[in-house]
Design an enzyme around this catalytic site. Structure first.
Site, PDB file in Angstrom:
ATOM      1  CD  GLU A 127      34.742  34.115  17.914  1.00  0.00           C
ATOM      2  OE1 GLU A 127      34.409  34.009  16.727  1.00  0.00           O
ATOM      3  OE2 GLU A 127      35.096  33.151  18.618  1.00  0.00           O
TER       4      GLU A 127
ATOM      5  CD  GLU B  65      12.917  28.645  23.231  1.00  0.00           C
ATOM      6  OE1 GLU B  65      12.258  27.984  22.409  1.00  0.00           O
ATOM      7  OE2 GLU B  65      14.095  28.404  23.521  1.00  0.00           O
TER       8      GLU B  65
END
Length: 299
Positions: free
Chosen positions: A84, A115
């Protein structure tokens, strides 16, 4: 199981123990009440957030990059904040980077086991050419994700500043970081669902990090996003509105200035406020390191 019981984000919430027997309105009211605790938790770590903003700005000002690294919800929030920045502040897409365990496919579908790999965290930094000039923010609500720890250790070995964003006190992440931001909003409404209050706390702080850095970089004048890129009709209209507000002119003059400036809000604003041509306005901004207020003060 013993390890999970010692993690803040895994604690049971006594206030929501009977959520499955509540009416729909009572259920959402309870969730809302718990969400109020998030801002309070974030307020407790603002000194660390401010310290992190200063560190990130210093690195970026010297030509470095901001890299977020996380897994699951934490990784997605980092990617979201990174992607963004270009449309909002007109920065290069490579300035703020979001990495998550499992790569881009993991953004929409979990990649099992990613992960848990320390090596994968290190390798993802190698792949983007991470160096001592950059800064890393490791994000993990639980404060223990191996992928994030692997990336943090690699960054520290290079001599880069390493920041941690977690929702647990005294976490493993904090022992691998120069600065730790650890808001603790309390047990989740649904035990262990850290996408809820913990995710909200992380999102709030990520907003502060990127916004604070962009303000310090001169991407904001007053409270206007003056480096927005008019890449679609909505953003073009926003650019016109920004120039109107900042320069105190009507739409016609704002559009004319934007056209002459190559649709740069900052240049158009300085042109109008100081009665300059595009080149003179750009020179004034360069002397002021991109800050409109400083360019006006100098004039």
């Amino acid at each position: 199981m013993v390890e999970l019981r010692n993690i803040d984000t895994e604690q049971p919430n006594v206030r929501s123990m009977h959520i499955d027997s509540l009416s729909t309105l009572e259920m959402v009211r309870l969730i809302n009440e718990e969400d109020h605790r998030v801002a309070e938790a974030v307020a407790q770590v603002l000194p660390q957030v401010a310290q992190a903003v200063d560190i990130i700005y210093e690195r970026i000002h010297r030509g470095g990059r901001l890299v977020y690294c996380g897994a699951g919800t934490s990784g997605r929030l980092g990617v979201l904040d990174a992607v963004e920045c270009p449309p909002t502040y007109g920065v290069d897409p490579g300035l703020v980077i979001g990495l998550m365990a499992g790569g881009p496919p993991a953004f929409v579908k979990a990649v099992e086991g990613a992960e848990d790999s320390v090596e994968l965290g290190r390798q993802d930094l190698v792949n983007i050419g991470f160096s001592a000039a950059d800064v890393l923010v490791g994000i993990a609500a639980s404060g223990r994700t191996p992928y994030v720890l692997g990336a943090m250790d690699y960054a520290r070995a290079l001599g880069a500043p390493v920041l941690a964003l977690t929702c647990c006190r005294n976490s493993e992440l904090s022992r691998h970081a120069d600065v730790t931001m650890a808001p603790v909003p309390g047990p989740e409404v649904i035990t262990g669902s850290s996408r809820m209050k913990s995710g909200s706390a992380q999102k709030m702080i990520l907003n502060m990090l990127s916004t604070g850095v962009m303000v310090k970089m001169g991407k904001v004048y007053g409270n206007l996003m003056v480096d927005v890129k008019a890449s679609n009709e909505k953003l073009y209209q926003r650019a016109v509105s920004i120039v109107c507000t900042a320069a105190g002119v009507g739409e016609k003059k704002a559009r004319e200035a934007l056209e002459k400036s190559g649709y740069s809000c900052k240049t158009a604003i300085v042109m109008l406020l100081l009665d300059l041509g595009p080149e003179e306005a750009n020179d004034a901004l360069r002397r002021a390191d991109g800050h409109i207020a400083a360019a006006i003060a100098e004039a």
